[in-house]
Design a protein around this motif. Structure first.
Motif, PDB file in Angstrom:
ATOM      1  N   GLN A  16       3.501  12.167  -6.551  1.00 10.40           N
ATOM      2  CA  GLN A  16       4.317  11.480  -5.553  1.00 10.40           C
ATOM      3  C   GLN A  16       3.434  10.683  -4.590  1.00 10.40           C
ATOM      4  OE1 GLN A  16       7.585  11.349  -5.548  1.00 10.40           O
ATOM      5  NE2 GLN A  16       7.805  10.164  -3.651  1.00 10.40           N
ATOM      6  N   ASN A  17       2.331  11.282  -4.172  1.00 10.91           N
ATOM      7  CA  ASN A  17       1.407  10.609  -3.254  1.00 10.91           C
ATOM      8  C   ASN A  17       0.744   9.395  -3.905  1.00 10.91           C
ATOM      9  OD1 ASN A  17       1.987  12.377  -1.236  1.00 10.91           O
ATOM     10  ND2 ASN A  17       0.040  13.459  -1.254  1.00 10.91           N
ATOM     11  N   LEU A  18       0.499   9.506  -5.208  1.00 15.67           N
ATOM     12  CA  LEU A  18      -0.069   8.365  -5.931  1.00 15.67           C
ATOM     13  C   LEU A  18       0.856   7.157  -5.833  1.00 15.67           C
ATOM     14  CD1 LEU A  18      -1.628   9.412  -9.374  1.00 15.67           C
ATOM     15  CD2 LEU A  18      -2.766   8.388  -7.412  1.00 15.67           C
ATOM     16  N   GLY A  19       2.142   7.404  -6.072  1.00 13.80           N
ATOM     17  CA  GLY A  19       3.129   6.327  -5.998  1.00 13.80           C
ATOM     18  C   GLY A  19       3.152   5.684  -4.620  1.00 13.80           C
ATOM     19  N   ILE A  20       3.097   6.505  -3.590  1.00 17.09           N
ATOM     20  CA  ILE A  20       3.095   5.995  -2.212  1.00 17.09           C
ATOM     21  C   ILE A  20       1.834   5.170  -1.958  1.00 17.09           C
ATOM     22  CG2 ILE A  20       2.970   6.675   0.218  1.00 17.09           C
ATOM     23  CD1 ILE A  20       4.639   9.171  -0.561  1.00 17.09           C
ATOM     24  N   GLU A  21       0.702   5.694  -2.430  1.00 15.34           N
ATOM     25  CA  GLU A  21      -0.584   4.999  -2.244  1.00 15.34           C
ATOM     26  C   GLU A  21      -0.572   3.628  -2.906  1.00 15.34           C
ATOM     27  OE1 GLU A  21      -5.194   5.506  -3.760  1.00 15.34           O
ATOM     28  OE2 GLU A  21      -3.983   7.311  -3.464  1.00 15.34           O
ATOM     29  N   TYR A  22      -0.054   3.563  -4.135  1.00 18.03           N
ATOM     30  CA  TYR A  22      -0.017   2.290  -4.854  1.00 18.03           C
ATOM     31  C   TYR A  22       0.933   1.297  -4.182  1.00 18.03           C
ATOM     32  CZ  TYR A  22      -2.406   4.820  -8.628  1.00 18.03           C
ATOM     33  OH  TYR A  22      -3.284   5.553  -9.373  1.00 18.03           O
ATOM     34  N   ARG A  23       2.057   1.792  -3.688  1.00 17.98           N
ATOM     35  CA  ARG A  23       3.010   0.907  -3.004  1.00 17.98           C
ATOM     36  C   ARG A  23       2.400   0.335  -1.727  1.00 17.98           C
ATOM     37  NH1 ARG A  23       6.489   4.734  -5.300  1.00 17.98           N
ATOM     38  NH2 ARG A  23       8.174   3.794  -6.530  1.00 17.98           N
ATOM     39  N   LEU A  24       1.728   1.180  -0.953  1.00 19.90           N
ATOM     40  CA  LEU A  24       1.081   0.708   0.274  1.00 19.90           C
ATOM     41  C   LEU A  24      -0.005  -0.322  -0.044  1.00 19.90           C
ATOM     42  CD1 LEU A  24       0.703   4.060   2.293  1.00 19.90           C
ATOM     43  CD2 LEU A  24       2.167   2.122   2.865  1.00 19.90           C
ATOM     44  N   GLY A  25      -0.784  -0.011  -1.060  1.00 17.83           N
ATOM     45  CA  GLY A  25      -1.859  -0.927  -1.450  1.00 17.83           C
ATOM     46  C   GLY A  25      -1.333  -2.265  -1.931  1.00 17.83           C
ATOM     47  N   LYS A  30      -1.572  -6.102  -0.026  1.00 19.02           N
ATOM     48  CA  LYS A  30      -1.573  -7.236  -0.963  1.00 19.02           C
ATOM     49  C   LYS A  30      -2.750  -7.152  -1.944  1.00 19.02           C
ATOM     50  CE  LYS A  30       1.753  -8.882   1.641  1.00 19.02           C
ATOM     51  NZ  LYS A  30       3.167  -8.710   1.239  1.00 19.02           N
ATOM     52  N   ASN A  31      -3.004  -5.941  -2.428  1.00 20.37           N
ATOM     53  CA  ASN A  31      -4.123  -5.697  -3.332  1.00 20.37           C
ATOM     54  C   ASN A  31      -3.647  -5.786  -4.786  1.00 20.37           C
ATOM     55  OD1 ASN A  31      -6.097  -4.516  -4.992  1.00 20.37           O
ATOM     56  ND2 ASN A  31      -6.800  -3.148  -3.385  1.00 20.37           N
ATOM     57  N   PRO A  32      -4.101  -6.792  -5.552  1.00 21.49           N
ATOM     58  CA  PRO A  32      -3.635  -6.962  -6.936  1.00 21.49           C
ATOM     59  C   PRO A  32      -3.912  -5.755  -7.827  1.00 21.49           C
ATOM     60  CG  PRO A  32      -4.803  -8.916  -6.195  1.00 21.49           C
ATOM     61  CD  PRO A  32      -5.019  -7.872  -5.147  1.00 21.49           C
ATOM     62  N   GLU A  33      -5.054  -5.089  -7.615  1.00 23.30           N
ATOM     63  CA  GLU A  33      -5.383  -3.910  -8.420  1.00 23.30           C
ATOM     64  C   GLU A  33      -4.361  -2.797  -8.155  1.00 23.30           C
ATOM     65  OE1 GLU A  33      -7.248  -1.779 -11.235  1.00 23.30           O
ATOM     66  OE2 GLU A  33      -8.191  -3.656 -10.576  1.00 23.30           O
ATOM     67  N   ALA A  34      -3.998  -2.627  -6.884  1.00 24.19           N
ATOM     68  CA  ALA A  34      -3.004  -1.611  -6.516  1.00 24.19           C
ATOM     69  C   ALA A  34      -1.642  -1.959  -7.108  1.00 24.19           C
ATOM     70  CB  ALA A  34      -2.904  -1.481  -5.002  1.00 24.19           C
TER      71      ALA A  34
END
Length: 232
Positions: A16-25, A30-34
């Motif tokens: 769940q935290n991974l999903g949140i981290e990727y969304r924030l990134g 505005k991080n293309p890798e994220a």
């Protein structure tokens, strides 16, 4: 926060935290890798192919991230999470190829050389070879093998003539990059003296390389197969 990945609840929290981290990134930073990782997360974890496809497309269009362009092209070609659109797939593969994605260049080479994807691009061996050559130059072993194969036989419409010297050059490069079929072709050309001076010793060397790659592939397949059974 530390997670104990042996505990089911901690695994769920971690994911769940991974999903949140990727969304924030992606959306805040505005991080293309994220953004690409968010697409992978939606695809692999959430199995939400429609949303994953939208993220890949946006990341390609907005940030020119070649991996996302390639992924969205795959979705369009297969109709995964969206309506199948071979023309759109070709466009996005072309974008990704232009941005340096060798897999997309390779796919374009196969599409152009085949009658299977006429809706995307009428069969055009010359164009197909152009894309295969580009992918090969970028280090794609399969592209080198296929480019060599086109020159071994020549094409039915004669747009790519038989050229054993070029076939040999592509095969050697494909073999050096790890393609067992390219090694086998190089071995045969050394054995017969086609495109290169006949050399029985070299023929045996490249045959041994082909067999070695074959053994490696079988071993890797067995490991992946066993892992798959264990997961079940």
């Amino acid at each position: 926060m530390a997670f104990d990945l042996k505990k089911e609840e901690d695994v769920k929290d971690f994911i769940q935290n991974l999903g949140i981290e990727y969304r924030l990134g992606c959306y805040n930073e505005k991080n293309p890798e994220a953004c690409h990782l968010l697409g992978d997360y939606l695809e692999a974890i959430k199995k939400d192919f429609e949303r994953a496809g939208k993220v890949y497309r946006s990341n390609c269009d907005d940030y020119k991230f070649h991996k996302s362009c390639h992924k969205f092209a795959n979705y369009q070609l297969l109709g995964r999470g969206c309506k199948q659109d071979e023309k759109s797939a070709f466009t996005y593969y072309d974008k990704a190829c232009g941005l340096g994605n060798s897999d997309s260049c390779f796919n374009l080479g196969l599409i152009c050389s085949s009658k299977t994807f006429e809706a995307a691009q009428p069969q055009n061996y010359t164009l197909g070879l152009k894309y295969l050559d580009k992918a090969c130059t970028m280090g794609h072993a399969g592209a080198c093998y296929h480019a060599g194969a086109l020159h071994i036989l020549g094409t039915t419409d004669k747009t790519v003539p038989q050229d054993m010297k070029k076939a040999f050059e592509y095969s050697i490069k494909g073999c050096d990059l790890g393609n067992m079929y390219a090694c086998a072709n190089a071995s045969q050309m050394y054995l017969k003296g086609e495109g290169v001076e006949k050399d029985d010793k070299k023929a045996q060397e490249y045959k041994a390389k082909a067999l070695d790659f074959q053994d490696q592939y079988k071993h890797q397949f067995q490991i992946e197969f066993q892992q798959g059974l264990q997961e079940k």
